[in-house]
Design a protein around this motif. Structure first.
Motif, short mmCIF file in Angstrom:
data_model
loop_
_atom_site.label_atom_id
_atom_site.label_comp_id
_atom_site.label_asym_id
_atom_site.label_seq_id
_atom_site.Cartn_x
_atom_site.Cartn_y
_atom_site.Cartn_z
N ARG A 296 -50.95 20.45 42.40
CA ARG A 296 -51.78 19.32 42.12
C ARG A 296 -51.25 18.09 41.83
O ARG A 296 -51.63 17.03 42.26
N GLN B 28 -48.47 17.18 43.33
CA GLN B 28 -47.88 16.54 44.44
C GLN B 28 -49.10 16.20 45.43
O GLN B 28 -48.84 15.37 46.33
N GLU B 29 -50.18 16.68 45.43
CA GLU B 29 -51.70 16.25 45.87
C GLU B 29 -52.01 14.81 45.66
O GLU B 29 -52.83 14.28 46.12
N ARG B 30 -51.83 14.66 44.22
CA ARG B 30 -52.30 13.22 43.55
C ARG B 30 -51.96 11.95 44.36
O ARG B 30 -50.77 11.82 44.63
#
Length: 257
Positions: free
Chosen positions: A196, A198-200
């Motif tokens: 999560r 790394q996706e933000r």
């Protein structure tokens, strides 16, 4: 078999692993009942003015805290406190000792048996299966966050996400997301938080993984170092909930307050 014979057999079984020795403070009692990490349950009994105090050495709870199995706040702490109270005992949070204060007219044998019963039940509380431990740790984290952030933030479960956080902090003033918090007491949960993170996007709420402890505490050192190198925010809950809360407060999204 007669009832007296059975009684004698049961008494021998109960007392077969029992040993009592004299120590400066009174008596040291050791049993063959194992604690959650394998060592036998033992305790100390001291007398003053005909009344008896019983206490352990503090190692049981201290080891549970160090391993991430127990924190001194939250759901399991409340369950433990209520159970100990039933047995006239309590947890001294300064020394980590479980202690039973004197009760007028109570002899040493009854005091010792009641204390042993409390210790066995305390062990069982800490021997919750892994699924319950994970749920309880998340409850502990959520409880600490509600207690400290409830005035300024809406605290809720995140539901509209493929990889939902355990706690979503939203500012009451602005309505903006302030933090996504994961209760990481396993490698799987830590990796979920890392994904999560790394996706933000840079302008989105930070992802924070509250770690129960390393190795025996649930998260391996290798996984922790991987997440640390990739910039995931990770306070330790087992080293002190207050410190973890202060860490979260320092890292919530500044413009969401």
């Amino acid at each position: 078999m007669k009832s007296d014979e059975l009684k004698n057999l049961i008494c021998r079984e109960f007392c077969g692993g029992l040993s009592v020795s004299t120590v400066p403070a009174g008596f040291a009692v050791s049993t063959d009942v194992a604690k959650s990490f394998g060592d036998p349950i033992s305790f100390y009994l001291s007398e003053a003015n005909g009344e008896f105090t019983v206490e352990d050495d503090g190692d049981f709870i201290a080891t549970a805290i160090a391993s991430g199995t127990f924190t001194d706040t939250g759901t399991r702490a409340s369950v433990l406190d209520a159970m100990l109270e039933e047995h006239g005992s309590y947890l001294d949070r300064d020394s980590c000792q479980i202690r039973r204060e004197p009760i007028a007219g109570e002899g040493p044998a009854r005091a010792a048996l009641s204390f042993l019963s409390a210790m066995i039940r305390a062990r069982d509380i800490l021997l919750l299966n892994r699924e319950n431990v994970a749920s309880t740790f998340a409850d502990d984290v959520r409880s600490a966050i509600k207690e400290n952030f409830g005035n300024d933030y809406v605290i809720e479960d995140e539901t509209e996400a493929d990889n939902p956080a355990d706690v979503l902090l939203k500012s009451k003033r602005t309505g903006l997301r302030a933090a996504l918090i994961y209760a990481a007491n396993s490698n799987e949960k830590l990796m979920a938080a890392l994904l999560r993170h790394q996706e933000r996007e840079d302008d989105e709420a930070p992802v924070i993984a509250v770690v129960s402890g390393l190795n025996k505490g649930g998260v391996s050192t290798r996984r922790f170092e991987m997440a640390q190198n990739r910039g995931l925010l990770m306070p330790f809950f087992s080293s002190g909930p207050k410190q973890a809360i202060n860490y979260i407060r320092d890292h919530v999204r500044a413009d969401a307050a």
